[in-house]
Design a protein around this motif. Sequence first.
Motif, PDB file in Angstrom:
ATOM      1  N   MET A  88       6.347 -23.838   6.220  1.00 44.14           N
ATOM      2  CA  MET A  88       7.150 -24.390   7.330  1.00 44.14           C
ATOM      3  C   MET A  88       8.113 -23.306   7.374  1.00 44.14           C
ATOM      4  O   MET A  88       8.377 -22.521   8.706  1.00 44.14           O
ATOM      5  CB  MET A  88       7.420 -25.475   7.370  1.00 44.14           C
ATOM      6  N   SER A  89       8.497 -22.972   6.490  1.00 49.51           N
ATOM      7  CA  SER A  89       9.959 -21.931   6.188  1.00 49.51           C
ATOM      8  C   SER A  89       9.375 -20.761   6.999  1.00 49.51           C
ATOM      9  O   SER A  89      10.035 -20.188   7.662  1.00 49.51           O
ATOM     10  CB  SER A  89      11.041 -22.194   5.227  1.00 49.51           C
ATOM     11  N   GLU A  90       8.754 -20.377   6.179  1.00 47.37           N
ATOM     12  CA  GLU A  90       8.426 -18.624   6.652  1.00 47.37           C
ATOM     13  C   GLU A  90       8.017 -18.354   7.919  1.00 47.37           C
ATOM     14  O   GLU A  90       7.839 -17.621   7.939  1.00 47.37           O
ATOM     15  CB  GLU A  90       7.292 -18.510   5.161  1.00 47.37           C
ATOM     16  N   LEU A  91       6.887 -19.696   8.489  1.00 46.98           N
ATOM     17  CA  LEU A  91       6.771 -19.588   9.691  1.00 46.98           C
ATOM     18  C   LEU A  91       7.562 -19.750  10.579  1.00 46.98           C
ATOM     19  O   LEU A  91       7.499 -18.621  11.696  1.00 46.98           O
ATOM     20  CB  LEU A  91       5.130 -21.292  10.444  1.00 46.98           C
ATOM     21  N   ARG A  92       8.832 -20.456  10.354  1.00 50.19           N
ATOM     22  CA  ARG A  92       9.682 -19.957  11.457  1.00 50.19           C
ATOM     23  C   ARG A  92      10.377 -19.026  11.384  1.00 50.19           C
ATOM     24  O   ARG A  92      11.058 -18.571  12.508  1.00 50.19           O
ATOM     25  CB  ARG A  92      10.951 -21.825  10.991  1.00 50.19           C
ATOM     26  N   LYS A  93      10.700 -18.613  10.430  1.00 51.35           N
ATOM     27  CA  LYS A  93      11.319 -17.159  10.131  1.00 51.35           C
ATOM     28  C   LYS A  93      10.517 -16.200  10.942  1.00 51.35           C
ATOM     29  O   LYS A  93      11.010 -14.919  11.552  1.00 51.35           O
ATOM     30  CB  LYS A  93      11.125 -16.458   8.566  1.00 51.35           C
ATOM     31  N   VAL A  94       9.328 -16.180  10.407  1.00 47.37           N
ATOM     32  CA  VAL A  94       8.169 -15.536  11.481  1.00 47.37           C
ATOM     33  C   VAL A  94       8.152 -15.663  12.954  1.00 47.37           C
ATOM     34  O   VAL A  94       8.713 -14.549  13.527  1.00 47.37           O
ATOM     35  CB  VAL A  94       6.873 -15.184  11.367  1.00 47.37           C
ATOM     36  N   ARG A  95       8.008 -16.222  13.705  1.00 48.58           N
ATOM     37  CA  ARG A  95       8.686 -16.705  15.113  1.00 48.58           C
ATOM     38  C   ARG A  95      10.169 -16.250  15.574  1.00 48.58           C
ATOM     39  O   ARG A  95      10.238 -15.334  16.420  1.00 48.58           O
ATOM     40  CB  ARG A  95       9.134 -18.087  15.058  1.00 48.58           C
ATOM     41  N   ARG A  96      11.231 -16.157  14.656  1.00 45.61           N
ATOM     42  CA  ARG A  96      11.956 -15.776  14.651  1.00 45.61           C
ATOM     43  C   ARG A  96      12.032 -14.128  14.887  1.00 45.61           C
ATOM     44  O   ARG A  96      12.908 -13.363  15.299  1.00 45.61           O
ATOM     45  CB  ARG A  96      13.219 -15.894  13.452  1.00 45.61           C
ATOM     46  N   GLY A  97      11.054 -13.184  14.431  1.00 48.27           N
ATOM     47  CA  GLY A  97      11.384 -12.345  14.513  1.00 48.27           C
ATOM     48  C   GLY A  97      10.804 -11.838  12.957  1.00 48.27           C
ATOM     49  O   GLY A  97      10.743 -12.346  11.787  1.00 48.27           O
ATOM     50  N   LEU A  98      10.755 -10.259  12.640  1.00 44.78           N
ATOM     51  CA  LEU A  98      10.867  -9.443  11.153  1.00 44.78           C
ATOM     52  C   LEU A  98      12.132  -9.199  11.151  1.00 44.78           C
ATOM     53  O   LEU A  98      12.303  -7.739  11.647  1.00 44.78           O
ATOM     54  CB  LEU A  98       9.062  -8.745  11.314  1.00 44.78           C
ATOM     55  N   GLU A  99      11.929  -9.087   9.746  1.00 40.66           N
ATOM     56  CA  GLU A  99      13.007  -8.227   8.924  1.00 40.66           C
ATOM     57  C   GLU A  99      12.476  -7.585   7.934  1.00 40.66           C
ATOM     58  O   GLU A  99      12.082  -7.436   6.822  1.00 40.66           O
ATOM     59  CB  GLU A  99      13.848  -9.442   8.583  1.00 40.66           C
ATOM     60  N   VAL A 100      12.893  -6.607   8.412  1.00 39.93           N
ATOM     61  CA  VAL A 100      12.498  -4.738   6.981  1.00 39.93           C
ATOM     62  C   VAL A 100      13.196  -4.118   6.386  1.00 39.93           C
ATOM     63  O   VAL A 100      14.916  -3.962   7.420  1.00 39.93           O
ATOM     64  CB  VAL A 100      11.552  -4.062   7.909  1.00 39.93           C
ATOM     65  N   TYR A 101      13.077  -3.680   5.329  1.00 38.36           N
ATOM     66  CA  TYR A 101      14.732  -2.161   5.597  1.00 38.36           C
ATOM     67  C   TYR A 101      13.684  -0.320   6.067  1.00 38.36           C
ATOM     68  O   TYR A 101      13.154  -0.869   6.236  1.00 38.36           O
ATOM     69  CB  TYR A 101      14.832  -1.949   4.220  1.00 38.36           C
ATOM     70  N   ASN A 102      15.073  -0.318   6.618  1.00 33.76           N
ATOM     71  CA  ASN A 102      15.074   1.175   7.039  1.00 33.76           C
ATOM     72  C   ASN A 102      14.322   2.451   6.391  1.00 33.76           C
ATOM     73  O   ASN A 102      14.379   2.026   5.104  1.00 33.76           O
ATOM     74  CB  ASN A 102      15.582   1.638   8.399  1.00 33.76           C
ATOM     75  N   TYR A 103      14.442   3.227   6.276  1.00 36.96           N
ATOM     76  CA  TYR A 103      14.316   4.942   5.085  1.00 36.96           C
ATOM     77  C   TYR A 103      15.629   4.481   4.841  1.00 36.96           C
ATOM     78  O   TYR A 103      15.610   5.389   3.624  1.00 36.96           O
ATOM     79  CB  TYR A 103      14.322   5.594   6.217  1.00 36.96           C
ATOM     80  N   ALA A 104      16.811   4.232   5.383  1.00 39.11           N
ATOM     81  CA  ALA A 104      17.997   4.091   4.694  1.00 39.11           C
ATOM     82  C   ALA A 104      18.308   2.979   3.929  1.00 39.11           C
ATOM     83  O   ALA A 104      19.539   2.940   3.460  1.00 39.11           O
ATOM     84  CB  ALA A 104      19.078   4.404   5.893  1.00 39.11           C
TER      85      ALA A 104
END
Length: 122
Positions: A88-104
Motif C-alpha cells: 500500500m505504501s508503494e502504491l501511494r508513492k506511485v500515485r504521487r509520481g515517479l522518481e528516477v535518476y537522470n543521466y547526471a
Amino acid sequence: MTMLTDQTPQALILALDEILDEERAALKAGELHKLEALVARKEILFDQLNAIQDLEQAALIGVNNKVSRNQELLSSAMQGIKAVANRMSELRKVRRGLEVYNYAGQKTRYTTRGSVRLEKRA
C-alpha cells in the motif's frame, strides 16, 4: 467467556487446549479480531496453571505443541500484514509520481496526471 468451575490441572489444560484450537481456527480463517479475547482467556488459564505447584510437564506437551503451531501461524499472519502495508505504501508513492535518476545522477520526479487506476488481476 464462561468461568471454569473445575480447577483441576487436567480441566485447565483441556480448557487451554480448546482455546488454542479456537485460536488456530481464527488464524486460518483470517479472523484476527477474535484473537484479543482468546489471548485474554489464555492468559487467565496460564496464570492458573502457573499457580499449580505440582504440575507435571508431561501433561503440557500437547498444549506446548499447539502453542508453537499457533505462534507460527501468527508470525505468518504478521508477515502478510506487513507485506500488505508495504504494498500500500508503494502504491501511494506511485500515485504521487515517479522518481528516477537522470543521466547526471540527479533525482528527477515525474508527477502523474489524472486519476490513477489499479488493475485487478486474478
